[in-house]
Design an enzyme around this catalytic site. Sequence first.
Site, PDB file in Angstrom:
ATOM      1  N   CYS A   1       0.833  -1.113   0.120  1.00  0.00           N
ATOM      2  CA  CYS A   1       0.198   0.031  -0.004  1.00  0.00           C
ATOM      3  C   CYS A   1       0.879   1.186   0.039  1.00  0.00           C
ATOM      4  CB  CYS A   1      -0.828   0.064   0.960  1.00  0.00           C
ATOM      5  SG  CYS A   1      -0.091   0.192   2.667  1.00  0.00           S
ATOM      6  N   HIS A 293      -1.631   1.701   7.514  1.00  0.00           N
ATOM      7  CA  HIS A 293      -1.984   1.685   6.184  1.00  0.00           C
ATOM      8  C   HIS A 293      -1.778   2.939   5.380  1.00  0.00           C
ATOM      9  CE1 HIS A 293      -3.771   0.238   2.565  1.00  0.00           C
ATOM     10  NE2 HIS A 293      -4.724   0.803   2.568  1.00  0.00           N
ATOM     11  N   ASN A 315      -8.141   4.406  -2.148  1.00  0.00           N
ATOM     12  CA  ASN A 315      -7.468   3.041  -1.582  1.00  0.00           C
ATOM     13  C   ASN A 315      -6.975   2.143  -2.548  1.00  0.00           C
ATOM     14  OD1 ASN A 315      -6.738   1.678   0.781  1.00  0.00           O
ATOM     15  ND2 ASN A 315      -8.635   0.906   1.144  1.00  0.00           N
TER      16      ASN A 315
END
Length: 376
Positions: A1, A293, A315
């Site tokens: 990520c 994250h 995202n």
Amino acid sequence: CWLFTSLNVIRQKARKKFSLKSFEFSENYSFFWDQLEKSNLFLENIIKTRDKDYLDRKVEWLFKHPVSDGGVWNMAVGVIDKYGLVPKSVMPETYHSSHTRDMSRIIGKKLREDGIRLRQMHEQGKLLESLREAKEEMMVDIYKLLVYHLGEPPTEFTWRYKDKDDKISELKTYTPVKFFKETVDIDLKDYVMMMNDPTRPYNKLYEIEYYRDLVEGVNWKYINLSNKTLKEFAKASLLDGEAMYFACDVGKQLNRDEGLLSLDNYDYESLYGIKFDMSKKERILACASGSTHGMALIGVETDENGKPTKWLLENSWSKDAGHNGFLTMTDEWVDEYMFRIVIHKKYISPKVLEILKEKAVLLKPWDPMFLPIEDK
């Protein structure tokens, strides 16, 4: 990520430059070099700590965390500046680039073995030059493992594109570094990493030991600021059309179906009749919360007075997660669970930028704020 987010922030430069409907850089290409460099850094650190006991905390930490698929902004900057970028079509995803656990486990297993061998060589009286020669041979095996799992990164490639008007460009040959410079044309070092860590004094510069991927790179450095100041800079960036790298504790109070991060999502106190009342500072110290994250912060909603009420994130969990792949945060949630933002220096006040000239306070890699769960 973390790599997806870093590349997402800068890929808009490519879309504008070439008038593209859509565009993606290859995460797999950058990830390959990140993993190779982290492996080299691990072995170098084993060599540097060769005189320390196995139970020394640094040695123990190194062997526990030989290589990780996690990372932060400075790691992306390191590999991009050194190795450049390529379009996703040139080095597409593989099964293992999207499912990294098994690959990381195998590489970690080999690196631990290599680390033991290097320390044994030192115990046998081998000179530093011999250790470094052995390390180079070990890195050949690591390179092979990465090629088997991710494919071999190109040193040169040809590329053409179709713009928004369906015009096809001429076919050109690039090296990855040349492609990065022609496509993005920005200095990634002009972006500043800032955090909200209430366990430490604000308006100071901090550095985390071992948190980089290149031996010659720079550690994770950040300015610690209040939520109010961070949000002012973030708002200025967004209103000028500049998205940014953002990291938070995404699992807290998340409604996955609606893609909403709000303190009002779940009322555990009413459900159990028990009070839950740790502050952000206390949650960090108790290892109950941390930056887990990274995503791209791309939008802000304000009230009639200009005060932020909601924030929008892009995202990396696919379009099936959240609202078509996006998450919305309430401003109150941001105060509690936002930890890090990377913003271009032009949106940061001169007073805060002066902090970058200070000598950074060096923090240990096993600090509760920076455990290896970071950005996985």
